[in-house]
Design an enzyme around this catalytic site. Structure first.
Site, PDB file in Angstrom:
ATOM      1  N   GLY A  10     157.648-121.808 -40.248  1.00  0.00           N
ATOM      2  CA  GLY A  10     156.982-122.385 -41.416  1.00  0.00           C
ATOM      3  C   GLY A  10     155.522-121.960 -41.506  1.00  0.00           C
ATOM      4  CG  PHE A  11     151.489-122.965 -44.220  1.00  0.00           C
ATOM      5  CD1 PHE A  11     150.700-121.840 -44.063  1.00  0.00           C
ATOM      6  CD2 PHE A  11     150.890-124.157 -44.633  1.00  0.00           C
ATOM      7  CE1 PHE A  11     149.319-121.900 -44.289  1.00  0.00           C
ATOM      8  CE2 PHE A  11     149.529-124.223 -44.871  1.00  0.00           C
ATOM      9  CZ  PHE A  11     148.745-123.099 -44.682  1.00  0.00           C
ATOM     10  CB  SER A  75     158.838-131.881 -42.116  1.00  0.00           C
ATOM     11  OG  SER A  75     159.037-132.712 -43.255  1.00  0.00           O
ATOM     12  CG  ASN A  99     167.958-134.904 -32.432  1.00  0.00           C
ATOM     13  OD1 ASN A  99     168.548-135.782 -31.806  1.00  0.00           O
ATOM     14  ND2 ASN A  99     168.400-134.426 -33.578  1.00  0.00           N
ATOM     15  CE1 TYR A 145     156.331-134.329 -44.884  1.00  0.00           C
ATOM     16  CE2 TYR A 145     154.387-135.256 -45.943  1.00  0.00           C
ATOM     17  CZ  TYR A 145     154.948-134.376 -45.043  1.00  0.00           C
ATOM     18  OH  TYR A 145     154.139-133.560 -44.287  1.00  0.00           O
TER      19      TYR A 145
END
Ligand code: UDP
Length: 312
Positions: A10-11, A75, A99, A145
């Site tokens: 991701g970013f 996410s 997890n 979120y």
């Protein structure tokens, strides 16, 4: 030392993988590529210290071998993305955090949670310090979120208190820089995409809402320092330079030869009116503060987006 980074393509995850490998860590990145892209880490593929596996961390994860640090960065993080993927967003913040904490506990590793300023919701105080409990609409569109991340913080503290896992929590404020997706729907990529396509910039509402934008490498420096500290309670990392969205759009359009016009569109539901980090704590315990000003950061980011756009 070996780190597992969830959301490593991701970013933010990919910039973190860059930093960790540069510091000599072995890094195993896990990503299901719903918002991450392989190209974010393609430059690391030849590095023997780096590996990436396609995995959905909302499901049970088994990582062979020793692990010293689990960093949970997976996410969707753009409002548009988490509106498109409400259930995966809830799952990765809740089940994914469980997890990842379970993995840290099983490996006797440290654990780092990428949390968010969204925990403060539409704040009634500004700037927001870590003591503020927030003002979140649990059933609104952003709730998927915000509440997942609030649950993630609660779960992290529970593992810390009851299972003695050595944990850290960062609350990340708006961040920008290379490797954001041009189509991720956030203000900066939207404005840049619109400007590059010759379209007007869409400012939502009257544009008087504020955000505070941190350049990604400043953020990663703060995260690395927090990782290496022994602070267990949430710590804000962000740039306290607050700006209205209308001013932000103006700043971006000035970087283009034919500055595009600005048009106003409806404000999305529950859009926070103000957001500005109080970084007193990060300054005190991490000796950290951002170094890259908005103009310099915008130049670096626009260079990246111009290159990405011309390849399309
Ligand atoms: N925004 C805007 N135009 C856009 C995209 C976003 O005016 O094309 C506004 C949005 O309503 C919010 C701010 O920019 O007030 C920041 O939005 P973003 O999606 O970047 O992230 P947020 O801080 O809301 O998570």
């Amino acid at each position: 030392m070996r780190a597992v980074v969830t959301g490593g393509a991701g970013f933010l995850g990919s910039h973190l993988c860059d930093r960790l490998t540069a510091e000599g860590w072995d890094v195993l990145a896990l990503d299901n590529l719903v918002t991450g892209v392989d190209s974010n880490v393609s430059h690391l593929m030849k590095n023997p210290k780096f590996r990436i596996l396609r995995a959905d961390v909302s499901n049970y994860m088994d990582v062979p071998g020793p692990v010293d640090y689990v960093l949970h960065f997976a996410s969707p993080a753009s409002p548009v993305d988490y509106l498109k993927m409400p259930i995966p967003t809830l799952k990765v913040g809740a089940l994914g955090t469980h997890n990842a904490l379970g993995l840290a506990r099983a490996k006797n590793a440290k654990f780092f949670l990428a949390s968010t300023s969204e925990c403060y919701g539409d704040p009634e105080v500004s700037p927001q310090n870590e003591e503020y409990w927030g003002h979140v609409n649990p059933i609104g569109p952003r709730g998927v979120y915000d509440e997942a991340k609030r649950f993630a913080e609660a779960m992290t503290m529970a593992y810390h208190r009851y299972h003695n896992v050595d944990t850290r929590i960062v609350r990340i404020f708006n961040t920008y820089g290379p490797r954001m997706r041009l189509n991720d729907g956030r203000a900066l990529p939207n404005f840049v995409f619109q400007a590059l396509s010759g379209m007007p910039l869409t400012v939502y509402g009257d544009g008087k809402q504020t955000r505070s934008f941190c350049y990604v490498l400043d953020l990663i420096e703060g995260i690395y320092r927090l990782m290496m500290s022994d602070e267990h309670l949430p710590t804000n990392i962000g740039n306290p330079q607050e700006i209205t969205l209308l001013d932000f759009a103006e700043r971006i359009r000035k970087h283009f030869d034919n500055p595009p016009p600005i048009v106003f569109k409806p404000l999305p539901q529950d859009d926070p009116k103000r957001r500005c980090p109080d970084i007193t704590k990060a300054k005190r315990i991490l000796k950290w503060e951002p170094k890259v000003g908005l103009e310099e950061g915008l130049k670096l980011t626009l260079d990246y987006f111009r290159k990405t756009f011309s390849k399309k």
